[in-house]
Design an enzyme around this catalytic site. Structure first.
Site, mmCIF file in Angstrom:
data_model
loop_
_atom_site.group_PDB
_atom_site.id
_atom_site.type_symbol
_atom_site.label_atom_id
_atom_site.label_comp_id
_atom_site.label_asym_id
_atom_site.label_seq_id
_atom_site.Cartn_x
_atom_site.Cartn_y
_atom_site.Cartn_z
ATOM 1 C CB THR A 24 -0.913 0.013 1.225
ATOM 2 O OG1 THR A 24 -1.764 -1.137 1.182
ATOM 3 C CG2 THR A 24 -1.778 1.271 1.245
ATOM 4 C CE LYS B 70 -5.388 -1.621 1.883
ATOM 5 N NZ LYS B 70 -4.062 -2.239 1.930
ATOM 6 C CE LYS C 215 1.690 2.278 4.474
ATOM 7 N NZ LYS C 215 2.048 1.101 3.647
#
Length: 287
Positions: A96, A171, A239
């Site tokens: 990701t 995502k 993150k």
């Protein structure tokens, strides 16, 4: 052309079982990880070769898959891989990361006649272990179709969303949804406890209705037991939410709830919960 010789870079909680599924399904797998102990352990459990450098790992591979930490890791590993990959091979990044980095890597690969897919996954550690991941993919249609059989080995659903970067944007949407749902579930459980209800009974009822979610089905009971050791860590969620919030600033979207929940996760980190799983938002609400 059958894509049978594959390489996997990064044997973390996701990459380790993903590479294992490829080995179990007849692929010729070479693995590389910065921590050689993980590579040694993987080779004890699966058929495959250990490489000591990224260059050695990717040389001759039809498909190179990678799952590492963040944009800096992706950039560093991918550049070394691209330099040694053969023409007409494919690089798939399951990390990701940012959509901008995906577009940069796509351009770098194109210069070397290498296909590229940004293909972040959802489903957590359990999904990786059970071969039940969901994969969101950005990249050219022909590249996607060539690589699809490989990704299907460890996934229950693989879908191309659009051009390079689209997988990462999808995502981000996934993480935005999860952040809001987990916070709602945490507040509901907090409310129920304060109201003196048997929350197990309540969850049993409302999970059959419109409030149902994967988080409710899989995390409500563990949240009530104060158990937060189930895979995807708060540090990683922050993150991911940072990436989503940065992208929102670029495209002008408003992510008020996401920004708020991100700060709630910061509270969890301050309490020493950076490695707890994302359902640990409930800990903020306990006195």
């Amino acid at each position: 052309m059958a894509m049978k010789k594959v390489c996997f870079l990064g044997l973390g909680v996701m990459g380790y079982p993903m590479a294992g599924h490829l080995s179990d399904n007849g692929y010729d797998v070479t693995v590389f990880n910065r921590t050689t102990e993980k590579v040694s352990n993987w080779c004890k459990h699966y058929a495959g070769q250990m490489a000591h450098t990224i260059t050695d790992a990717v040389t001759g591979a039809d498909i190179v898959l990678m799952c590492v930490g963040n944009d800096n890791d992706v950039s560093e590993v991918a550049q070394q891989a691209i330099a040694a990959m053969k023409p007409d091979s494919i690089l798939i990044d399951h990390t990701t990361a940012s959509a901008e980095l995906a577009r940069q890597l796509d351009a770098m690969c194109a210069d070397k006649q290498i296909g590229f897919l940004d293909a972040p996954v959802s489903g957590g550690q359990a999904g990786a272990q059970n071969g039940q991941l969901t994969v969101m993919v950005g990249g050219r249609t022909d590249t996607f179709e060539r690589a699809l059989p490989v990704m299907q080995v460890f996934a229950r659903h693989v879908q191309r969303i659009g051009d390079a970067g689209s997988g990462q944007l999808a995502k981000m949407m996934n993480q935005i949804c999860i952040a809001g749902i987990v916070q709602g579930l945490a507040e509901a459980l907090h409310f129920g406890e304060r109201a003196g209800l048997d929350c197990n009974q309540v969850i049993e009822v409302i999970s059959k209705g419109a409030a149902q979610s994967w988080q409710m089905e899989n995390r409500a009971a563990t949240m009530m037991n104060g158990e937060y050791e189930f895979g995807f860590a708060v540090d990683w969620m922050r993150k991911d939410l940072h990436i989503a919030l940065e992208e929102a600033r670029k495209n002008g979207s408003t992510l008020a709830l996401t920004a708020l929940v991100d700060q709630y996760y910061a509270d969890v980190q301050k309490c020493g919960g950076g490695r707890w799983d994302t359902s640990s938002l409930l800990t903020r609400l306990h006195p």
